[in-house]
Motif scaffolding. Sequence first.
Motif, PDB file in Angstrom:
ATOM      1  N   ARG A  99      32.077  44.959  65.404  1.00  0.00           N
ATOM      2  CA  ARG A  99      32.420  43.567  65.704  1.00  0.00           C
ATOM      3  C   ARG A  99      32.837  42.823  64.434  1.00  0.00           C
ATOM      4  NH1 ARG A  99      28.333  39.084  67.596  1.00  0.00           N
ATOM      5  NH2 ARG A  99      29.812  37.476  68.128  1.00  0.00           N
ATOM      6  N   MET A 100      32.065  42.991  63.350  1.00  0.00           N
ATOM      7  CA  MET A 100      32.431  42.341  62.088  1.00  0.00           C
ATOM      8  C   MET A 100      33.747  42.916  61.557  1.00  0.00           C
ATOM      9  SD  MET A 100      28.885  41.743  59.997  1.00  0.00           S
ATOM     10  CE  MET A 100      28.082  43.299  60.363  1.00  0.00           C
ATOM     11  N   GLY A 101      33.919  44.228  61.678  1.00  0.00           N
ATOM     12  CA  GLY A 101      35.155  44.868  61.220  1.00  0.00           C
ATOM     13  C   GLY A 101      36.381  44.352  61.943  1.00  0.00           C
ATOM     14  N   ARG A 102      36.251  44.118  63.235  1.00  0.00           N
ATOM     15  CA  ARG A 102      37.385  43.592  63.996  1.00  0.00           C
ATOM     16  C   ARG A 102      37.707  42.161  63.595  1.00  0.00           C
ATOM     17  NH1 ARG A 102      35.652  46.103  69.742  1.00  0.00           N
ATOM     18  NH2 ARG A 102      36.575  48.159  69.423  1.00  0.00           N
ATOM     19  N   ARG A 103      36.664  41.355  63.363  1.00  0.00           N
ATOM     20  CA  ARG A 103      36.909  39.961  62.974  1.00  0.00           C
ATOM     21  C   ARG A 103      37.568  39.879  61.603  1.00  0.00           C
ATOM     22  NH1 ARG A 103      31.700  36.400  64.063  1.00  0.00           N
ATOM     23  NH2 ARG A 103      30.670  38.205  63.204  1.00  0.00           N
ATOM     24  N   LEU A 104      37.234  40.811  60.710  1.00  0.00           N
ATOM     25  CA  LEU A 104      37.840  40.801  59.373  1.00  0.00           C
ATOM     26  C   LEU A 104      39.048  41.713  59.273  1.00  0.00           C
ATOM     27  CD1 LEU A 104      34.738  40.699  57.018  1.00  0.00           C
ATOM     28  CD2 LEU A 104      36.295  38.866  57.617  1.00  0.00           C
ATOM     29  N   ASP A 105      39.374  42.396  60.356  1.00  0.00           N
ATOM     30  CA  ASP A 105      40.544  43.280  60.411  1.00  0.00           C
ATOM     31  C   ASP A 105      40.483  44.357  59.329  1.00  0.00           C
ATOM     32  OD1 ASP A 105      42.942  44.242  61.442  1.00  0.00           O
ATOM     33  OD2 ASP A 105      44.143  43.015  60.091  1.00  0.00           O
ATOM     34  N   VAL A 106      39.382  45.130  59.328  1.00  0.00           N
ATOM     35  CA  VAL A 106      39.203  46.220  58.376  1.00  0.00           C
ATOM     36  C   VAL A 106      38.900  47.511  59.126  1.00  0.00           C
ATOM     37  CG1 VAL A 106      38.461  44.743  56.479  1.00  0.00           C
ATOM     38  CG2 VAL A 106      36.760  45.656  58.044  1.00  0.00           C
ATOM     39  N   PRO A 107      39.265  48.680  58.552  1.00  0.00           N
ATOM     40  CA  PRO A 107      39.113  49.950  59.271  1.00  0.00           C
ATOM     41  C   PRO A 107      37.766  50.647  59.113  1.00  0.00           C
ATOM     42  CG  PRO A 107      40.354  50.316  57.266  1.00  0.00           C
ATOM     43  CD  PRO A 107      40.097  48.836  57.357  1.00  0.00           C
ATOM     44  N   ASN A 108      36.967  50.289  58.093  1.00  0.00           N
ATOM     45  CA  ASN A 108      35.727  51.035  57.869  1.00  0.00           C
ATOM     46  C   ASN A 108      34.709  50.194  57.109  1.00  0.00           C
ATOM     47  OD1 ASN A 108      36.436  51.216  55.051  1.00  0.00           O
ATOM     48  ND2 ASN A 108      37.777  52.932  55.575  1.00  0.00           N
ATOM     49  N   ARG A 109      33.518  50.781  56.889  1.00  0.00           N
ATOM     50  CA  ARG A 109      32.431  50.053  56.222  1.00  0.00           C
ATOM     51  C   ARG A 109      32.780  49.650  54.799  1.00  0.00           C
ATOM     52  NH1 ARG A 109      26.588  52.435  57.707  1.00  0.00           N
ATOM     53  NH2 ARG A 109      26.912  52.679  59.926  1.00  0.00           N
ATOM     54  N   THR A 110      33.420  50.539  54.079  1.00  0.00           N
ATOM     55  CA  THR A 110      33.766  50.236  52.691  1.00  0.00           C
ATOM     56  C   THR A 110      34.680  49.023  52.618  1.00  0.00           C
ATOM     57  OG1 THR A 110      33.593  52.577  52.175  1.00  0.00           O
ATOM     58  CG2 THR A 110      34.746  51.197  50.581  1.00  0.00           C
ATOM     59  N   ALA A 111      35.682  48.999  53.458  1.00  0.00           N
ATOM     60  CA  ALA A 111      36.605  47.869  53.491  1.00  0.00           C
ATOM     61  C   ALA A 111      35.906  46.602  53.982  1.00  0.00           C
ATOM     62  CB  ALA A 111      37.802  48.187  54.377  1.00  0.00           C
ATOM     63  N   LEU A 112      34.954  46.741  54.898  1.00  0.00           N
ATOM     64  CA  LEU A 112      34.193  45.594  55.387  1.00  0.00           C
ATOM     65  C   LEU A 112      33.415  44.949  54.250  1.00  0.00           C
ATOM     66  CD1 LEU A 112      33.086  43.853  57.741  1.00  0.00           C
ATOM     67  CD2 LEU A 112      31.310  45.584  58.023  1.00  0.00           C
ATOM     68  N   VAL A 113      32.733  45.760  53.468  1.00  0.00           N
ATOM     69  CA  VAL A 113      31.949  45.233  52.347  1.00  0.00           C
ATOM     70  C   VAL A 113      32.874  44.613  51.299  1.00  0.00           C
ATOM     71  CG1 VAL A 113      30.447  45.884  50.425  1.00  0.00           C
ATOM     72  CG2 VAL A 113      30.009  46.786  52.709  1.00  0.00           C
TER      73      VAL A 113
END
Length: 133
Positions: A99-113
Amino acid sequence: MKTGRRSRYPLRVCWAARGASYEGQLMVEPVSDPGGGPSPLLAILRVDEERPAPDEGPVYRLTPQEARILALVAAGRTTSVIDRTVGLSADGVNYHLVRMGRRLDVPNRTALVAKAYVLGVLSPTAWPPEPSP
């Protein structure tokens, strides 16, 4: 270039992106002579000075549960450690991460952080990681 000279062509440029303005030098230079056709060009952009965007705070607010999960992910914890820490199942943890990844438009955990730090969602001065106030 029409005269056949092979040299660099410096240009002063300025542009705006994501709320910040930049100035710099654009250097254009031919890289080869293909024999009659247009020459391929190499363009190098050097930024003189970056002007940071105004501080607008995080793009979105985290729920307390999301904040705990994101901080644990940023600290390098695995899903199994996170689910025991926050009291969710592994599927519940993955739900929040997706859910957080979709809101920030990132593909994985590393990119999310990484994006959370760039946007100011996580505090860059705290260890272990914690959400920004």
